[in-house]
Design a protein around this motif. Structure first.
Motif, short mmCIF file in Angstrom:
data_model
loop_
_atom_site.label_atom_id
_atom_site.label_comp_id
_atom_site.label_asym_id
_atom_site.label_seq_id
_atom_site.Cartn_x
_atom_site.Cartn_y
_atom_site.Cartn_z
N LEU A 50 0.76 -1.18 0.01
CA LEU A 50 0.09 -0.06 -0.07
C LEU A 50 0.85 1.38 -0.17
N PHE A 51 2.21 1.09 0.25
CA PHE A 51 3.10 2.29 0.64
C PHE A 51 4.37 1.94 -0.24
N MET A 52 4.26 1.76 -1.51
CA MET A 52 5.26 1.30 -2.17
C MET A 52 6.40 2.35 -2.24
N LEU A 53 6.39 3.86 -2.32
CA LEU A 53 7.56 4.38 -2.30
C LEU A 53 8.29 4.36 -0.95
N LYS A 54 7.57 4.34 0.18
CA LYS A 54 8.09 4.23 1.57
C LYS A 54 8.68 2.46 1.43
N LEU A 55 8.05 1.74 1.15
CA LEU A 55 8.57 0.49 1.17
C LEU A 55 10.03 0.20 0.34
N LYS A 56 9.96 1.01 -0.78
CA LYS A 56 11.26 1.02 -1.59
C LYS A 56 12.36 1.74 -0.70
N GLU A 57 12.16 2.65 -0.11
CA GLU A 57 13.15 3.38 0.85
C GLU A 57 13.59 2.50 1.85
N LEU A 58 12.63 1.90 2.45
CA LEU A 58 13.04 0.99 3.63
C LEU A 58 13.87 -0.12 3.12
N LEU A 59 13.55 -0.86 1.89
CA LEU A 59 14.33 -1.95 1.62
C LEU A 59 15.75 -1.46 1.00
N SER A 60 15.82 -0.21 0.19
CA SER A 60 17.06 0.17 -0.10
C SER A 60 17.97 0.56 1.13
N SER A 61 17.31 1.07 2.51
CA SER A 61 18.04 1.40 3.55
C SER A 61 18.36 -0.03 4.25
N ILE A 62 17.62 -0.85 4.17
CA ILE A 62 18.30 -2.23 4.70
C ILE A 62 19.29 -2.79 3.84
N ARG A 63 19.20 -2.60 2.60
CA ARG A 63 20.23 -3.07 1.89
C ARG A 63 21.73 -2.29 1.94
N ILE A 64 21.58 -1.00 2.53
CA ILE A 64 22.56 -0.19 2.70
C ILE A 64 23.36 -0.52 4.24
N ILE A 65 22.26 -0.70 5.13
CA ILE A 65 22.88 -0.88 6.47
C ILE A 65 23.29 -2.29 6.81
N THR A 66 22.51 -3.43 6.47
CA THR A 66 23.19 -4.69 6.77
C THR A 66 24.61 -4.80 6.62
N PRO A 67 25.28 -4.66 5.17
CA PRO A 67 26.49 -4.93 4.97
C PRO A 67 27.67 -4.02 6.07
N ILE A 68 27.16 -2.90 6.42
CA ILE A 68 28.01 -2.29 7.30
C ILE A 68 27.78 -2.92 8.77
N GLN A 69 26.84 -3.65 9.07
CA GLN A 69 26.86 -4.15 10.34
C GLN A 69 27.44 -5.73 10.09
N GLY A 70 27.87 -5.84 9.00
CA GLY A 70 28.47 -7.31 8.66
C GLY A 70 27.54 -8.53 8.17
N ASN A 71 26.39 -8.17 7.63
CA ASN A 71 25.53 -9.52 7.24
C ASN A 71 24.94 -9.01 6.06
N CYS A 72 24.25 -10.01 5.35
CA CYS A 72 23.47 -9.89 4.34
C CYS A 72 22.44 -10.67 4.15
#
Length: 117
Positions: A50-72
């Motif tokens: 229902l919230f595609m733009l916000k969802l894409k922002e969230l997913l993009s953020s997760i893909r950026i943050i998780t490698p910094i924390q050492g996982n994928c």
């Protein structure tokens, strides 16, 4: 590392299913995510698409943050929306999608989506 995170991104959903698993949750008492060290992240709701733009922002953020924390982590979306454009746009961010038909017409949409993909 934690195994799985079930991330509820919204309580809004157009389906209002009487047996929905979310009916048993008190959303005000669920913990807020404060770390991203999971093997799998399951994005659900309500209806996250229902919230595609916000969802894409969230997913993009997760893909950026998780490698910094050492996982994928593997990322999955749970949805009952069969919009081929939405789903195609999400594949750059997710590993898979779980689609749940709720009415007979959804089967036709699911077949069309399968042919499109």
């Amino acid at each position: 590392m934690n195994k799985k995170l079930r991330l509820l991104v919204t309580t809004r959903c157009p389906n209002k299913c009487p047996m929905c698993c979310n009916n048993s949750w008190d959303f005000d008492k669920l913990p807020v995510v404060d770390r991203w060290n999971y093997e799998e992240i399951m994005i659900t709701g309500g209806e996250p698409l229902l919230f595609m733009l916000k969802l894409k922002e969230l997913l993009s953020s997760i893909r950026i943050i998780t490698p910094i924390q050492g996982n994928c982590p593997k990322i999955y979306i749970y949805s009952a929306v069969f919009n081929k454009y939405y789903i195609a746009a999400l594949f750059a961010y997710i590993d898979s999608i779980v689609l749940t038909p709720h009415k007979k017409e959804d089967i036709t949409e699911l077949i069309k989506l399968n042919q499109y993909l």
